[in-house]
Design a protein around this motif. Structure first.
Motif, short mmCIF file in Angstrom:
data_model
loop_
_atom_site.label_atom_id
_atom_site.label_comp_id
_atom_site.label_asym_id
_atom_site.label_seq_id
_atom_site.Cartn_x
_atom_site.Cartn_y
_atom_site.Cartn_z
N VAL A 59 -2.78 -28.90 -7.28
CA VAL A 59 -2.17 -27.74 -8.40
C VAL A 59 -3.32 -27.61 -9.37
N MET A 60 -4.06 -28.78 -9.87
CA MET A 60 -5.22 -28.46 -11.12
C MET A 60 -5.80 -27.34 -10.32
N VAL A 106 -12.75 -33.57 -22.83
CA VAL A 106 -12.73 -33.51 -20.73
C VAL A 106 -11.17 -34.65 -20.83
N LEU A 107 -11.87 -35.91 -21.40
CA LEU A 107 -11.64 -36.93 -20.27
C LEU A 107 -10.71 -36.92 -21.13
N SER A 113 -2.97 -34.68 -18.88
CA SER A 113 -3.15 -33.86 -17.32
C SER A 113 -2.12 -35.10 -16.25
N GLY A 114 -3.86 -35.89 -16.11
CA GLY A 114 -2.95 -36.10 -15.24
C GLY A 114 -1.97 -37.36 -15.05
N PRO A 126 -4.35 -37.13 -8.47
CA PRO A 126 -3.85 -36.39 -9.78
C PRO A 126 -5.09 -36.41 -10.69
N PHE A 127 -5.23 -37.62 -11.43
CA PHE A 127 -6.72 -37.28 -12.76
C PHE A 127 -7.63 -37.36 -12.44
N LEU A 128 -8.13 -37.53 -10.71
CA LEU A 128 -9.67 -36.70 -10.24
C LEU A 128 -10.03 -35.53 -10.52
N ASP A 129 -8.63 -34.45 -10.11
CA ASP A 129 -7.87 -33.40 -10.20
C ASP A 129 -8.24 -33.05 -10.94
N SER A 130 -7.35 -33.15 -12.28
CA SER A 130 -7.15 -32.91 -13.71
C SER A 130 -8.67 -33.18 -13.74
N PHE A 131 -9.23 -33.83 -13.86
CA PHE A 131 -11.47 -35.02 -14.43
C PHE A 131 -11.79 -32.99 -13.84
N THR A 132 -11.79 -32.81 -12.52
CA THR A 132 -12.93 -31.61 -11.73
C THR A 132 -12.34 -30.35 -13.31
#
Length: 200
Positions: A59-60, A106-107, A113-114, A126-132
């Motif tokens: 999604v992100m 960013v973090l 969002s994650g 969700p957390f990796l998707d949000s970070f990238t």
């Protein structure tokens, strides 16, 4: 993953993913050369990846493609109507304080969002998707503004993205990002040389 399963996955990839990957490679090679044409390649690649990422539940990442479309237009305009003597945007650097603020933002955005994605959606990783996603938002803006350190940010973001795409079965896209890692090193060296030349 076995060689057979990798070959099966490669055969199952769509023509559109192949086109998006080729345009993505063209984009980065043209960025290294500081060619205005990079933004045309970026727009085409992004439009295709927008659909692909949505289709596999990132999604992100799919939302990020909408931002990339806008940045392709913004970057094209910035590079053509920059602040240099010949109207060309010059390469700049950020001071350490600005980097600390940027990374902190960013973090923080990725954590928020994650959590939201994990709680309210069925988004994958969700957390990796949000970070990238948030890292790419910042770093793409840095490219559009010709900030030298964008290349170092991409090293981190692209490395995480490789894992993300492998997990989602986007093997050619993961391979694209492996190629990106190599190009990023050359891009940083070329831009650093240009920066030193313009500063001398």
């Amino acid at each position: 993953m076995s060689i057979d399963s990798l070959l099966d996955a490669l055969q199952a990839m769509s023509v559109w993913e192949v086109v998006a990957v080729l345009l993505g490679i063209a984009y980065l090679l043209l960025v290294v050369r500081e060619s205005l044409w990079c933004w045309y390649a970026a727009f085409g690649s992004t439009a295709i990846f927008l659909y692909i990422f949505w289709d596999v539940g990132l999604v992100m990442e799919s939302g990020l493609q909408v931002y990339y479309l806008a940045m392709a237009v913004y970057g094209w305009w910035q590079w053509q109507h920059g602040s240099g003597e010949a109207g060309e945007l010059e390469i700049t650097r950020w001071n350490p304080t600005r980097h600390v603020l940027a990374i902190g933002l960013v973090l923080s955005a990725a954590a928020i969002s994650g959590l939201l994605l994990a709680k309210y959606t069925g988004a994958a990783l969700p957390f990796l998707d949000s970070f990238t996603t948030w890292g790419s938002i910042l770093t793409t803006w840095m490219v559009a503004r010709k900030v030298l350190e964008n290349w170092l940010y991409w090293l981190v973001i692209d490395s995480v993205s490789i894992y993300l795409y492998l997990d989602r079965g986007l093997y050619l896209t993961a391979l694209l990002f492996m190629v990106y890692l190599v190009i990023v090193v050359f891009g940083y060296r070329k831009w650093l040389h240009h920066y030193r030349m313009q500063s001398s």
